[in-house]
Design an enzyme around this catalytic site. Structure first.
Site, PDB file in Angstrom:
ATOM      1  N   HIS A 131      37.401  18.980   9.922  1.00 26.33           N
ATOM      2  CA  HIS A 131      37.831  17.582  10.088  1.00 26.33           C
ATOM      3  C   HIS A 131      36.603  16.662  10.120  1.00 26.33           C
ATOM      4  O   HIS A 131      36.717  15.490  10.508  1.00 26.33           O
ATOM      5  CB  HIS A 131      38.613  17.409  11.396  1.00 26.33           C
ATOM      6  CG  HIS A 131      39.883  18.197  11.466  1.00 26.33           C
ATOM      7  ND1 HIS A 131      40.789  18.257  10.437  1.00 26.33           N
ATOM      8  CD2 HIS A 131      40.413  18.969  12.456  1.00 26.33           C
ATOM      9  CE1 HIS A 131      41.810  19.016  10.785  1.00 26.33           C
ATOM     10  NE2 HIS A 131      41.603  19.470  12.002  1.00 26.33           N
ATOM     11  N   ALA A 151      59.972  27.147   5.557  1.00 24.94           N
ATOM     12  CA  ALA A 151      59.422  28.515   5.507  1.00 24.94           C
ATOM     13  C   ALA A 151      58.254  28.650   6.468  1.00 24.94           C
ATOM     14  O   ALA A 151      58.151  29.628   7.209  1.00 24.94           O
ATOM     15  CB  ALA A 151      58.991  28.854   4.080  1.00 24.94           C
ATOM     16  N   GLY A 169      57.342  17.534   9.455  1.00 24.51           N
ATOM     17  CA  GLY A 169      56.996  17.721   8.042  1.00 24.51           C
ATOM     18  C   GLY A 169      57.615  16.713   7.095  1.00 24.51           C
ATOM     19  O   GLY A 169      57.995  17.060   5.979  1.00 24.51           O
TER      20      GLY A 169
END
Ligand code: PPS
EC number: 2.8.2.n2
Length: 303
Positions: free
Chosen positions: A118, A241, A261
């Site tokens: 990061h 998934a 998400g």
């Protein structure tokens, strides 16, 4: 995720330290950027300067919450597809996190090594550029990034919480959060968007067309995969998934890391003033830049 047990072990350790750390004591500043004391130390940063990158290292650079675990999974699966060997990394995958001796141990790891980070561009070890390692830079629109960051703090029981979303937003805009300012990170990386060994990937583009994006990543890394192989990786890399396996791959933190998400979750938290402030900041920092155009701010961040 690369090496499950090491990842889980490291995170469990960081969470244990977090329990005893109030928000007001969470950060230490190194070369002008705040980092969490639970994950970073100045000794490790000093040791990192001498880190020797290899030309076949694959660097995954992103501001927090832009999808680094997603890309790490995709790239690990691409390596598996071309080598038939499961990618394992016996260290916590974030380059700047861990003890100062980790770089000595990493000298023994086989190629290709995946280095997630990061760090802002100018904080990366110079050997990455000198030795021409390939770099994938993952970006996500700043509104969803901020919302994901806030939830991570406030949903994970052991991580210090902010008093409110409004409080987190103020700190995010000031860059007083872990790994500093989203906008400084973006302005820095934007200068290198056309570099030969650098490829920018957008979270929102991955969401829109995962197969096409995985294909492009594979080509950038010089891998040759069949359409069927790409399709299999895409099927394993969807949010449902990855979330379903998250406890196994990432331990207790898994379901918090793979939270929602989605694109556009900012609409659930931003108020009008915050929208205006973020839109203004985007204009000042990124409007008219290549990265600014790539982020498609109008589509993803305006109502
Ligand atoms: N497969 C897939 N599809 C869609 N979205 C995904 C996927 N994998 C991870 N994510 C989302 O990425 C956010 C976490 O980002 P990072 O992995 O960069 O987090 S961290 O900085 O390493 O803690 C976090 O976003 P939010 O759900 O909005 O919080 C994750 O859910």
């Amino acid at each position: 995720m690369a090496d499950k047990s090491k990842f889980i072990e490291y995170i469990d350790d960081a969470l244990e330290k977090s329990k005893e750390t109030a928000l007001s004591h969470l950060f230490f500043t190194y070369q002008g950027i705040p980092y969490p004391v639970t994950m970073c130390t100045s000794e490790t940063f000093q040791a990192l300067d001498a880190f020797e990158a290899r030309s076949d290292d694959i660097v995954l650079a992103s501001y927090p919450k832009c999808g680094s675990n997603w890309i790490l999974h995709i790239v690990s699966e691409l390596i598996f597809a071309v080598s038939n060997k499961k990618y394992t990394c016996p260290e916590f995958p974030v380059l700047e996190c861990g003890d100062a001796e980790k770089y000595q141990r990493m000298k023994l790891f086989p190629s290709p090594r995946i280095l997630t980070t990061h760090l802002h561009y100018d904080k990366l070890p110079q050997s990455i550029f000198k030795n021409k390692a390939k770099i994938l830079v993952i970006f996500r629109n700043p509104k969803d990034t901020a919302v994901s960051f806030f939830h991570f703090h406030n949903d994970v029981p052991d991580i210090p919480s902010y008093a409110s979303w409004d409080e987190f937003f103020r700190q995010f805009i000031k860059g007083q959060v872990s790994w500093g300012s989203y906008f400084d990170f973006a302005i820095n990386w934007n200068k290198y968007i056309d570099d030969e060994n650098v490829k920018f990937i957008l979270y929102e583009d991955l969401k829109q067309n995962l197969v096409a994006e995985i294909k492009q990543i594979s080509e950038f890394l010089g891998f040759s995969l069949t359409d069927k192989q790409i399709q299999v990786i895409s099927d394993q890399s969807t949010f449902p998934a990855m979330r379903e396996n998250s406890q196994e791959t990432h331990g207790a933190i898994g379901p918090f890391l793979f939270r929602k998400g989605e694109v556009g979750d900012w609409k659930n938290l931003f108020n009008e003033t915050q929208n205006q402030e973020m839109d203004e900041r985007f204009k000042e920092c990124l409007a008219g830049t290549s990265l600014g155009a790539k982020l498609k701010y109008e589509s993803h961040c305006l109502d």
